[in-house]
Motif scaffolding. Sequence first.
Motif, PDB file in Angstrom:
ATOM      1  N   PRO A   1      32.281 -16.689  15.182  1.00 44.41           N
ATOM      2  CA  PRO A   1      32.165 -15.463  14.775  1.00 44.41           C
ATOM      3  C   PRO A   1      32.821 -15.326  13.257  1.00 44.41           C
ATOM      4  O   PRO A   1      33.520 -15.836  12.923  1.00 44.41           O
ATOM      5  CB  PRO A   1      33.241 -14.770  15.674  1.00 44.41           C
ATOM      6  CG  PRO A   1      33.429 -15.834  16.953  1.00 44.41           C
ATOM      7  CD  PRO A   1      32.861 -17.069  16.158  1.00 44.41           C
ATOM      8  N   ASN A   2      31.984 -14.218  12.777  1.00 43.12           N
ATOM      9  CA  ASN A   2      32.328 -13.756  11.133  1.00 43.12           C
ATOM     10  C   ASN A   2      32.186 -14.820  10.207  1.00 43.12           C
ATOM     11  O   ASN A   2      32.902 -14.905   9.336  1.00 43.12           O
ATOM     12  CB  ASN A   2      33.821 -13.196  11.035  1.00 43.12           C
ATOM     13  CG  ASN A   2      33.886 -11.721  12.104  1.00 43.12           C
ATOM     14  OD1 ASN A   2      33.085 -11.017  12.232  1.00 43.12           O
ATOM     15  ND2 ASN A   2      35.154 -11.995  12.948  1.00 43.12           N
ATOM     16  N   ASP A   3      31.381 -15.781  10.581  1.00 44.19           N
ATOM     17  CA  ASP A   3      30.933 -17.022   9.798  1.00 44.19           C
ATOM     18  C   ASP A   3      29.684 -17.598   9.810  1.00 44.19           C
ATOM     19  O   ASP A   3      29.176 -17.966  10.963  1.00 44.19           O
ATOM     20  CB  ASP A   3      32.006 -18.124  10.215  1.00 44.19           C
ATOM     21  CG  ASP A   3      31.751 -19.366   9.427  1.00 44.19           C
ATOM     22  OD1 ASP A   3      31.000 -19.427   8.383  1.00 44.19           O
ATOM     23  OD2 ASP A   3      32.598 -20.521   9.625  1.00 44.19           O
ATOM     24  N   LYS A   4      28.950 -17.109   8.648  1.00 40.48           N
ATOM     25  CA  LYS A   4      27.465 -17.228   8.662  1.00 40.48           C
ATOM     26  C   LYS A   4      27.134 -18.528   7.763  1.00 40.48           C
ATOM     27  O   LYS A   4      26.005 -18.624   7.371  1.00 40.48           O
ATOM     28  CB  LYS A   4      26.866 -16.067   8.133  1.00 40.48           C
ATOM     29  CG  LYS A   4      26.926 -14.772   8.734  1.00 40.48           C
ATOM     30  CD  LYS A   4      26.384 -15.073  10.350  1.00 40.48           C
ATOM     31  CE  LYS A   4      26.723 -13.934  11.133  1.00 40.48           C
ATOM     32  NZ  LYS A   4      26.228 -13.968  12.605  1.00 40.48           N
ATOM     33  N   ASP A   5      28.167 -19.374   7.515  1.00 47.46           N
ATOM     34  CA  ASP A   5      27.895 -20.516   6.672  1.00 47.46           C
ATOM     35  C   ASP A   5      27.084 -21.308   7.532  1.00 47.46           C
ATOM     36  O   ASP A   5      27.376 -22.160   8.544  1.00 47.46           O
ATOM     37  CB  ASP A   5      29.129 -21.245   6.320  1.00 47.46           C
ATOM     38  CG  ASP A   5      28.973 -22.317   5.256  1.00 47.46           C
ATOM     39  OD1 ASP A   5      28.042 -22.929   5.319  1.00 47.46           O
ATOM     40  OD2 ASP A   5      30.022 -22.828   4.845  1.00 47.46           O
TER      41      ASP A   5
END
Length: 631
Positions: A169-173
């Motif tokens: 969640p909230n991490d598109k790395d």
Amino acid sequence: MKTPLLLALLSACASRPAVTVPAPPPQPEHREEVVPVVTPEQRDAALIEQATAFVADADAQLRRAMVGASVAEWDEETDGTDAHQATATAANAEQSRTITALMIRARQFEPILDKLEPLARRQIQVLIDMLPVMAAVQPAPADAQQAAELARIAEAMGAAYAGGSVCPPNDKDPKHCKNLQQLSTTLQTSRKPAELLAAWQGWHDTVGRAERPLFEKYVPLANAGAQAVGFKDVSELWQAGYDMPPDAFAGETDRLWDEVKPLYTQLHCYARRKLNGLYGDKVAPKTGPIPAHLLGNMWAQSWSYLYPELEPYKNVAKIDVTAALKRGYDATKMVKMGEAFYTSLGMAPLPDTFWQRSMLVRPEGKQVECHASSWDVTFSDDLRLKMCIEPKQEDLITIHHELGHSYYFQAYYQLPIILQNGANDGFHEAIGDTIALSMTPAYLEAKGLLDKVDTSEQAEIDHLMRVALDKIAFLPFGLMVDRWRWDVYSGKVAPADYNKHWWELREKYQGVMAPIARGADDFDAGAKYHVASNTPYMRYFLAAILQFQFHRALCAKAGFTGPLSQCSIYDNKDAGAAYQAMLAVGASQPWQDTLAQLTGHREMDADAMLEYFRPLQTWLEEQNKGQSCGW
């Protein structure tokens, strides 16, 4: 008595000279227009001449369009750039337009099909009814704008699947995201319910939901394409691809499922009880369907990774060769081993270009579609394998399967391009699977991957269980994917009920249920590659049946007389010659004739499969005594 006025008028008339009225010009003699009488024989002769010219023209047009689409698709799937996707979209649109136009033109020759020479007749028959299914090609709508939109959506669905990944969640790395291969590894190896659920839900939520709006738009456009070539919808189009009436094909699949369902039910019953013992009632209930995330595969279509938990006997030699592969095999060496099986049968080595052009491992820095597939990219012995190979037993089996496609391509590539296909699409999938059935413990020992072969009855049951967790577990999934799509394309199921109907059929056929509540906004069918790529799936169900028929016939030609599960045709030239002869026919005759050529029988049936697994079925029935089997 004449009046003075009348006398005056008569006198005036008498004094005028006579008026000569000219005769009308001579008219030409009227004759009926003579229309040449065309006899039925003359009309048919003209159509036959046109059909012969049409076949030659169709071959040239199809070759241009299909090669163009194949090259573009290869580039897009092995390097998913925006430019490659755009090129593939345009090439696939052109292919669809070409096939659609040729299918429409071909119908004018239906009245004289039986008067054509066999090769021309077969090409027109395949073009009218079977090519879309055999080649997994969707006809284009008649409207040019709709056709372009269909191609665009098709490429978008494929790209969404190929680029699918699950991120925190909230991490598109990208370093923190997991692709399908990584998520699948979790399902295969973890036995922690929370980890299994997270992997399963992540993929279905992310990819399935991305596919949904595209698929809803795709369905009516695809149906318009089917209607453009004379079918009610895609459902009828797909069922027409089997040298029998469409409604008869549905009944054929019902018959085959009824034959194998008792064996599947026994395997399901045994697996459910073992999973209940492993996880407890809250995770794996004792009765009813099995939660889908517990079966070691993203779609619960193969249960092979549950073998350690379901192994019948713990005291016999292990059959898994993964450890041996990790010690001494890379991707190329694994493919070389597969090639060696086929050449041992007398078939030719793979061409040098195969090794130069194939994608055998996931390349760094590229977005690729790792779903294993075999290609003849230019329909001219341009063989390639696309696969992200890992040193494990599952991938070794997949390699033997995929090379079956390659050797089928190689056997028939000199036929007209319309006939460069399997006798039916199930044949194509069954060729390599038949070879995989010959990957017996004795074969693996001969290849140095097993230390020894245990010939006890217990070891035989273990071997059959390993094969059944792949082959038998797959059967209902192979059937229900297209059952669902038949209902979708025919309009029996509205978009609001897509996901509901998906799980209804999974429970009905597989005895598998969603691990968590799923809603109308979910689209779990879209989490399967073949739905995203609109590839017909019934071929895999048929292949699961056909491979055992092929295996039994080839073992007989090899002179083998023992249990089918112990037969390997490796290094047998008699079996290889019979197999090669069947492959070379391609789609040039009805599949019933091709099946009879190898097996002596014109019907698909599960008798050979049931013979193969009979010892295991007897064992399962004994183990399941007292259980409430079924769901």
